[in-house]
Design an enzyme around this catalytic site. Sequence first.
Site, mmCIF file in Angstrom:
data_model
loop_
_atom_site.group_PDB
_atom_site.id
_atom_site.type_symbol
_atom_site.label_atom_id
_atom_site.label_comp_id
_atom_site.label_asym_id
_atom_site.label_seq_id
_atom_site.Cartn_x
_atom_site.Cartn_y
_atom_site.Cartn_z
ATOM 1 N N SER A 213 -16.608 13.533 46.158
ATOM 2 C CA SER A 213 -17.842 13.268 46.886
ATOM 3 C C SER A 213 -18.619 14.584 47.027
ATOM 4 C CB SER A 213 -17.532 12.638 48.237
ATOM 5 O OG SER A 213 -18.709 12.186 48.866
ATOM 6 N N ASP B 192 -18.122 2.183 42.619
ATOM 7 C CA ASP B 192 -18.784 3.145 43.498
ATOM 8 C C ASP B 192 -20.291 2.926 43.459
ATOM 9 O OD1 ASP B 192 -19.701 5.345 44.921
ATOM 10 O OD2 ASP B 192 -18.360 6.769 43.947
ATOM 11 N N HIS C 221 -16.518 4.035 46.680
ATOM 12 C CA HIS C 221 -16.545 5.495 46.745
ATOM 13 C C HIS C 221 -15.266 6.062 47.359
ATOM 14 C CE1 HIS C 221 -18.403 9.413 46.768
ATOM 15 N NE2 HIS C 221 -18.205 9.541 48.067
#
Length: 468
Positions: A206, A412, A446
């Site tokens: 991330s 995601d 995610h």
Amino acid sequence: MLGIMHRSALRNLMVGPTRMLTTTRMLTTTSRRPAMDFPCIDRLETRQRDLMAGPEPTYEKVVTGYEVFGHEEAFACDHGGVLPRLDIAYETWGRLNAERSNAILIHTGLSGSSHARSHARNTRAGWWEKFIGPGRAIDTDRFFVVCTNVLGGCYGSTGPWSVDPATGARYATTFPLLTVNDMVRAQFLLLDRLGIRTLHASVGASMGGMQSLCAAALHPERVGRLVTISACARSHPYSIALRFAQRQALMSDPNFKRGFYYDGVQPHVGMKLARAVATVTYRSGPEWEQRFGRRRRAPSQPPALCPDFLIETYLDHQSERFCLQYDANSLLYVSKAMDMFDISRSVTDRLAAQRARAGRAAPVCITAADQPAAAGEEDHSLPETPDEITRDLVAGVSAAMQPTLVLGVQSDILFPVKQQREIADILRRAGNDRVTYYELDAMYGHDTFLIDVVNVGAAIKGHLENTI
């Protein structure tokens, strides 16, 4: 149409007294219904009263057992402003070898702390507990692992919640805007203090993946391997829009007070709404369909506007749990740094020129936005076509020739796999022939990098331990 409506209205007025009386009684009966209950609002109001009566959150108590590196020299930030000094909270696991060559730097996501794994000073499970440890993906029998709380955070590192030495008050929104580059430069100051010249690897997911890529481009001679998971080479307008919505929800809280809320009530409601939006972006529809479906909390009861479906109760619980555990200003500053991330060469050069003009020449990796041109000047050099943009990105990573692992997740929505493919593509175009790309078919969205220990862990372990 107006004529038809007019005639219809006339017909209604011309009906007999019986019809008019019935209609009046129906309206009267409807108006006497009791008002709907809003237990969720009642709870928020109760919590608000409790916050007014109680002490403010102490973020330093959320995470404990870390060490602090204090940098006592001025630190210039990419977008102006100079911190007279800074602290970086960090934790370590494993042992540094004699050559000081087995260190791995773990970069965190937006609200991550330095507590990636438990240890004697803090036995609570860390946010990457199952990935770090003896024999695990990041093997502490082989590697010396370092994880920091980023600059701008609230878990021991200098951020808006910190006290400004010049005033004796908390910085609040007088704190300078940050970039991911600022965070990485602060981390390398820590590595200098620890005597670590070369990292075995830079690893992150991330926003941590942004930092990891930035570290490899900014300090290629100091990063041996690169791992970037569910990240990007530049923030996409869709993810920027999602984070913008979160910040707007937060700043709309009456208690936000332009960031100067530390002596009063925290912007609890705004933080809760922001976290609810964020949680939607972190997971995936397929997972929630399997986990919650369309099931309701109390199917025998009438529908309600407060949390009713199980997915709603989940979001309500998760956002309530988070809202007083992270500083609202840190959320604003760190999420904005994510929006501004762009590894392109043109961005790097513009910032380098800006810093040089200011007499603060330093290597630069990213920027938030174009600096305003001087009076009468226009910048015609910005890339505009897809080919120009790609060439600019390739130039931005031209020095990152490390063995690289790029991981993407098909479910995601915050950092779509298209962005992971772009990272792998620009590195290869730059001449890096040691890029491994994996695309995982996981349903966790995610957050897969936090959940899928088997697949994500195996890929990381293989990359870190492979002799190249």
